[in-house]
Design a protein around this motif. Structure first.
Motif, PDB file in Angstrom:
ATOM      1  N   ARG A   1       7.285  -1.658  -0.950  1.00 21.83           N
ATOM      2  CA  ARG A   1       6.436  -1.545   0.237  1.00 21.83           C
ATOM      3  C   ARG A   1       5.669  -0.233   0.224  1.00 21.83           C
ATOM      4  O   ARG A   1       5.993   0.680  -0.530  1.00 21.83           O
ATOM      5  CB  ARG A   1       7.231  -1.659   1.530  1.00 21.83           C
ATOM      6  N   GLN A   2       4.639  -0.210   1.052  1.00 22.58           N
ATOM      7  CA  GLN A   2       3.846   1.007   1.202  1.00 22.58           C
ATOM      8  C   GLN A   2       3.730   1.266   2.694  1.00 22.58           C
ATOM      9  O   GLN A   2       3.468   0.348   3.468  1.00 22.58           O
ATOM     10  CB  GLN A   2       2.466   0.779   0.592  1.00 22.58           C
ATOM     11  N   TYR A   3       3.959   2.521   3.107  1.00 21.22           N
ATOM     12  CA  TYR A   3       3.922   2.835   4.541  1.00 21.22           C
ATOM     13  C   TYR A   3       2.502   3.180   4.983  1.00 21.22           C
ATOM     14  O   TYR A   3       1.661   3.537   4.169  1.00 21.22           O
ATOM     15  CB  TYR A   3       4.879   3.989   4.851  1.00 21.22           C
TER      16      TYR A   3
ATOM     17  N   ARG B   1       6.315  -2.828  -6.674  1.00 15.87           N
ATOM     18  CA  ARG B   1       6.299  -2.050  -5.439  1.00 15.87           C
ATOM     19  C   ARG B   1       6.987  -2.853  -4.360  1.00 15.87           C
ATOM     20  O   ARG B   1       6.717  -4.041  -4.188  1.00 15.87           O
ATOM     21  CB  ARG B   1       4.847  -1.760  -5.022  1.00 15.87           C
TER      22      ARG B   1
ATOM     23  N   GLU C   1      15.426  -2.237   3.779  1.00 12.21           N
ATOM     24  CA  GLU C   1      14.073  -1.690   3.546  1.00 12.21           C
ATOM     25  C   GLU C   1      13.871  -1.138   2.136  1.00 12.21           C
ATOM     26  O   GLU C   1      12.810  -1.288   1.550  1.00 12.21           O
ATOM     27  CB  GLU C   1      13.817  -0.569   4.574  1.00 12.21           C
TER      28      GLU C   1
END
Length: 341
Positions: free
Chosen positions: A283-285, A281, A335
């Protein structure tokens, strides 16, 4: 710098799809159960600008852009597949299924529009010969479609996945009437539960699919044992609430057109970015206000649109006003980048 904002004028019922135009990265179509198709310029003014609204006779279940940024196609609960001229608002019915038209997708390489329906058929529309279409029978009811440059992936009920060769479908589209087209490959989903979404890798190598039970699978087209041994599935969109493990459906998947990473959106209101090759993973928002219904990256990869609508997992029979929202996130240069080789 990444920044995020909510569109100022949102649909009034559940959002079924968000799609960016291929040439104009700020031109966005949003389809909704409120029977409208919305066209926005996401950056014309703060909160985006609603350019036009196109009313349909029934809820609009899916939308895609066509040969240019002024042509759209919709799949509707009234069984019909329509062409919308975004400049004049003129609507033309291309074909009528025998149940709700669920998905619609355009292959620019083949000038081919493909619709799928709950009647377990595909309609193939060659846009070179308007007014004619061919019907292909599927093994079961279709839930999600995605195209790569050479393939169409159809995720269906009974956990079956069919992969079609687009050259073959384009030839079949020219025949008109009902045609027998064998899939290039038939596969069974590597997940135990119903498939919710499928998305093809932009590099034509394979696809990701997601299930109602908080899992995503990543697979490759190449039938060789070596390629098939690389496929894997992983758990996501889960959380522990009051010592109970809550598992959410993964409703939406979208690949980044430049980096080849992908985003998943779940019933937990979370969007996560993944590097499918490195199996990690990125990133996670921060959680969105309701379930993620649909996701799309712009053609240049600079923006991601997130359609938020309460899902069944929110336990709401009547959807309160103002919870349907579309968020536009501007991505920083790195990103959505995967792991450096």
């Amino acid at each position: 710098m990444s920044s995020q904002f909510e569109l100022a004028q949102n649909p009034t019922d559940v959002i079924s799809a968000v799609k960016f135009a291929s040439k104009t990265p700020t031109r966005l179509l949003v389809s909704s159960w409120d029977r409208n198709l919305y066209l926005y310029d996401t950056h014309a003014e703060p909160g985006g600008k609603l350019l036009q609204k196109y009313e349909h006779p029934a809820p609009v279940l899916d939308v895609c852009f066509g040969r240019d940024d002024n042509e759209a196609y919709t799949a509707c609960l009234d069984w019909e597949v329509r062409r919308i001229d975004l400049e004049t608002g003129a609507q033309t019915v291309l074909s009528t299924h025998e149940a709700a038209a669920r998905n619609v997708i355009f292959s620019p390489e083949h000038n081919l529009l493909i619709s799928s329906s709950w009647d377990a058929t595909l309609h193939l529309h060659s846009l070179s010969t308007p007014g004619e279409f061919s019907t292909v029978s599927l093994d079961s009811k279709s839930f999600s479609l995605s195209v790569s440059p050479t393939k169409l992936v159809v995720a269906m009920a009974s956990r079956s996945v069919c992969i079609y060769d687009l050259d073959t479908l384009a030839k079949a589209a020219a025949q008109g009437d009902t045609v027998a087209v064998e899939p290039w490959q038939r596969r069974e989903s590597s997940m135990k539960y119903m498939t919710r979404a499928v998305a093809c890798m932009p590099n034509d190598a394979g696809y990701a699919s997601s299930s109602i039970e908080g899992r995503v699978a990543v697979e490759w087209f190449d039938p060789s044992d070596e390629s098939q041994s690389r496929k894997y599935a992983f758990k996501c969109h889960r959380q522990t609430i009051d010592d109970k493990d809550m598992v959410y459906p993964v409703n939406a998947l979208a690949f980044h057109p430049v980096h080849g990473t992908f985003a998943s959106g779940g019933g937990d209101g979370v969007v996560a970015l993944w590097d499918g090759v490195a199996k990690r993973r990125i990133r996670q928002y921060q959680r969105f206000p309701a379930s993620i219904a649909t996701l799309a990256f712009s053609g240049d990869g600079k923006y991601v649109a997130v359609g938020v609508s309460p899902g069944f997992e929110d336990g709401l029979d009547d959807v309160p006003d103002g919870v349907m929202k579309v968020f536009i996130r501007e991505l920083s240069d790195t990103e959505a980048q995967g792991k450096k080789k």
